[in-house]
Design a protein around this motif. Sequence first.
Motif, PDB file in Angstrom:
ATOM      1  N   ASN A 195      28.703  44.342 -54.558  1.00  0.00           N
ATOM      2  CA  ASN A 195      27.890  44.303 -55.731  1.00  0.00           C
ATOM      3  C   ASN A 195      27.350  46.102 -55.728  1.00  0.00           C
ATOM      4  O   ASN A 195      26.390  46.719 -56.378  1.00  0.00           O
ATOM      5  CB  ASN A 195      26.593  43.678 -55.538  1.00  0.00           C
ATOM      6  CG  ASN A 195      26.914  42.527 -55.887  1.00  0.00           C
ATOM      7  OD1 ASN A 195      26.991  41.358 -56.869  1.00  0.00           O
ATOM      8  ND2 ASN A 195      26.012  41.629 -54.678  1.00  0.00           N
TER       9      ASN A 195
ATOM     10  N   ARG B 118      30.683  40.940 -48.904  1.00  0.00           N
ATOM     11  CA  ARG B 118      30.072  40.640 -49.167  1.00  0.00           C
ATOM     12  C   ARG B 118      28.443  41.865 -49.956  1.00  0.00           C
ATOM     13  O   ARG B 118      27.963  42.547 -50.633  1.00  0.00           O
ATOM     14  CB  ARG B 118      28.976  39.741 -48.661  1.00  0.00           C
ATOM     15  CG  ARG B 118      28.440  40.391 -47.175  1.00  0.00           C
ATOM     16  CD  ARG B 118      27.818  38.963 -46.273  1.00  0.00           C
ATOM     17  NE  ARG B 118      27.601  39.354 -45.159  1.00  0.00           N
ATOM     18  CZ  ARG B 118      28.109  39.921 -43.483  1.00  0.00           C
ATOM     19  NH1 ARG B 118      29.251  39.353 -43.801  1.00  0.00           N
ATOM     20  NH2 ARG B 118      27.474  39.491 -42.327  1.00  0.00           N
TER      21      ARG B 118
ATOM     22  N   ASP C 281      15.564  37.818 -49.756  1.00  0.00           N
ATOM     23  CA  ASP C 281      16.312  37.626 -51.056  1.00  0.00           C
ATOM     24  C   ASP C 281      18.425  38.248 -49.776  1.00  0.00           C
ATOM     25  O   ASP C 281      19.290  37.230 -49.870  1.00  0.00           O
ATOM     26  CB  ASP C 281      17.025  38.241 -52.469  1.00  0.00           C
ATOM     27  CG  ASP C 281      17.592  38.174 -52.770  1.00  0.00           C
ATOM     28  OD1 ASP C 281      18.216  37.226 -53.575  1.00  0.00           O
ATOM     29  OD2 ASP C 281      18.691  39.680 -52.807  1.00  0.00           O
ATOM     30  N   LEU C 282      18.313  39.592 -49.592  1.00  0.00           N
ATOM     31  CA  LEU C 282      19.304  40.186 -48.969  1.00  0.00           C
ATOM     32  C   LEU C 282      19.373  39.460 -47.283  1.00  0.00           C
ATOM     33  O   LEU C 282      20.643  39.322 -47.180  1.00  0.00           O
ATOM     34  CB  LEU C 282      19.242  41.353 -48.332  1.00  0.00           C
ATOM     35  CG  LEU C 282      18.907  42.581 -49.861  1.00  0.00           C
ATOM     36  CD1 LEU C 282      17.583  44.187 -49.603  1.00  0.00           C
ATOM     37  CD2 LEU C 282      19.608  42.846 -50.884  1.00  0.00           C
TER      38      LEU C 282
ATOM     39  N   GLN D 138      19.686  46.835 -54.179  1.00  0.00           N
ATOM     40  CA  GLN D 138      20.613  46.928 -53.531  1.00  0.00           C
ATOM     41  C   GLN D 138      20.254  48.678 -52.474  1.00  0.00           C
ATOM     42  O   GLN D 138      20.764  49.001 -52.033  1.00  0.00           O
ATOM     43  CB  GLN D 138      21.944  47.581 -54.535  1.00  0.00           C
ATOM     44  CG  GLN D 138      22.490  46.849 -55.084  1.00  0.00           C
ATOM     45  CD  GLN D 138      23.313  45.299 -53.998  1.00  0.00           C
ATOM     46  OE1 GLN D 138      24.050  46.507 -52.905  1.00  0.00           O
ATOM     47  NE2 GLN D 138      23.739  44.085 -53.272  1.00  0.00           N
TER      48      GLN D 138
ATOM     49  N   GLU E 159      17.786  43.731 -59.061  1.00  0.00           N
ATOM     50  CA  GLU E 159      19.126  44.113 -58.028  1.00  0.00           C
ATOM     51  C   GLU E 159      19.560  44.946 -57.640  1.00  0.00           C
ATOM     52  O   GLU E 159      20.067  45.591 -56.388  1.00  0.00           O
ATOM     53  CB  GLU E 159      20.835  43.255 -58.545  1.00  0.00           C
ATOM     54  CG  GLU E 159      21.347  43.096 -57.521  1.00  0.00           C
ATOM     55  CD  GLU E 159      21.287  42.963 -56.822  1.00  0.00           C
ATOM     56  OE1 GLU E 159      22.162  43.069 -55.868  1.00  0.00           O
ATOM     57  OE2 GLU E 159      20.174  41.811 -56.182  1.00  0.00           O
TER      58      GLU E 159
ATOM     59  N   GLY F  11      18.939  36.622 -47.385  1.00  0.00           N
ATOM     60  CA  GLY F  11      20.136  35.321 -47.417  1.00  0.00           C
ATOM     61  C   GLY F  11      21.294  35.240 -47.940  1.00  0.00           C
ATOM     62  O   GLY F  11      22.052  33.964 -47.403  1.00  0.00           O
ATOM     63  N   ARG F  12      21.093  36.447 -48.121  1.00  0.00           N
ATOM     64  CA  ARG F  12      22.818  37.413 -48.642  1.00  0.00           C
ATOM     65  C   ARG F  12      23.456  37.224 -47.526  1.00  0.00           C
ATOM     66  O   ARG F  12      24.635  38.103 -47.239  1.00  0.00           O
ATOM     67  CB  ARG F  12      23.391  37.761 -49.877  1.00  0.00           C
ATOM     68  CG  ARG F  12      22.962  36.404 -50.920  1.00  0.00           C
ATOM     69  CD  ARG F  12      22.675  37.927 -52.422  1.00  0.00           C
ATOM     70  NE  ARG F  12      21.515  39.035 -52.298  1.00  0.00           N
ATOM     71  CZ  ARG F  12      22.081  40.315 -53.472  1.00  0.00           C
ATOM     72  NH1 ARG F  12      23.457  40.181 -53.677  1.00  0.00           N
ATOM     73  NH2 ARG F  12      20.474  40.870 -53.932  1.00  0.00           N
ATOM     74  N   HIS F  13      23.001  37.776 -46.082  1.00  0.00           N
ATOM     75  CA  HIS F  13      23.694  38.162 -45.509  1.00  0.00           C
ATOM     76  C   HIS F  13      24.112  39.807 -45.218  1.00  0.00           C
ATOM     77  O   HIS F  13      25.104  39.782 -44.336  1.00  0.00           O
ATOM     78  CB  HIS F  13      25.253  37.493 -44.650  1.00  0.00           C
ATOM     79  CG  HIS F  13      24.727  35.615 -44.442  1.00  0.00           C
ATOM     80  ND1 HIS F  13      24.007  35.157 -43.341  1.00  0.00           N
ATOM     81  CD2 HIS F  13      25.551  34.278 -44.718  1.00  0.00           C
ATOM     82  CE1 HIS F  13      23.728  33.610 -43.266  1.00  0.00           C
ATOM     83  NE2 HIS F  13      24.326  33.546 -44.684  1.00  0.00           N
ATOM     84  N   LEU F  14      23.040  40.263 -45.709  1.00  0.00           N
ATOM     85  CA  LEU F  14      23.241  41.365 -46.570  1.00  0.00           C
ATOM     86  C   LEU F  14      22.278  42.613 -44.985  1.00  0.00           C
ATOM     87  O   LEU F  14      22.608  43.498 -44.452  1.00  0.00           O
ATOM     88  CB  LEU F  14      22.947  42.069 -47.316  1.00  0.00           C
ATOM     89  CG  LEU F  14      23.444  40.979 -48.113  1.00  0.00           C
ATOM     90  CD1 LEU F  14      23.131  41.842 -50.101  1.00  0.00           C
ATOM     91  CD2 LEU F  14      25.382  42.048 -48.510  1.00  0.00           C
TER      92      LEU F  14
END
Length: 273
Positions: free
Chosen positions: A82, A78, A51-52, A17, A13, A54-57
């Motif tokens: 984190n 969002r 992954d990013l 980030q 993670e 999918g989290r709308h980042l």
Amino acid sequence: MTARTRLSQAAVEERRQAVLGYVADHGETRIDDLARHFDVSLMTMHRDLDDLAGRHLLRKERGKAVAFPALTMETATRFRENSALAAKNALCAAVTARIRPGSTVLMDDSTTLFPLVPALARLDQLHVVTNSVGLAQRLGSAAGVNVTLLGGHYRGDFNSCTGPTVTRSLSQLRADLALMSATAVLEGRLFHPLSDYVEVKLAMLASADQALLLADHSKFGKTATYAYGTVADYHTVVTDSGTPSAEVAAMRDLGVPVETVDVATTEPDESSP
């Protein structure tokens, strides 16, 4: 050829980030360039980006990763939740002793305050008033905490409420303590990119006997569209040791006590309500 050591989920993670921050800084980046920059395989980078996305980042497009607009990234929950987690844990740990059972506490929608939830959940007869749906949900199962969610115009990206209904409700309250953060601080001046959140912060300050500002090092040396006073409106500023010394000095010159927390030596509270 020696196999690479499998990373923990926390380390993965942390890398994701960092990838998000890199893409945000560059606007858009080719995926193969990202893999080389972070020294991972192309397959691993695709997993990170999936992954990013999918989290709308961020947005993953053909052969590249694309950042969302800067304003969205500055404010949407969002993105903030984190970021700088170690510093947020440290700041919250430093202020838990100031929160007394039986008191009324105002909390804004800052994700900086999320790590306070386990400590608050252990207190009796605490009344928390917040415009943050996320905080209200996290505290809702705590037996000794009475939660008032300030309703108004719901903003989905920020999972919180703003508007005249919120500020009017705050004007009718008197709280012992307000716990708040800031999006940007420059030489002791406070800034936010959205005016309706400024109004909520000012209303909370006006309704509390004391107010603490919790702001990690990433908030300093920046401005945003709307200025709304200085750190002198708070009784104490709590920040971490990564904050530039010039910014700390500027705040102290305004007459406000500034407490700095060493992130490296502060253990976060991992318990849950």
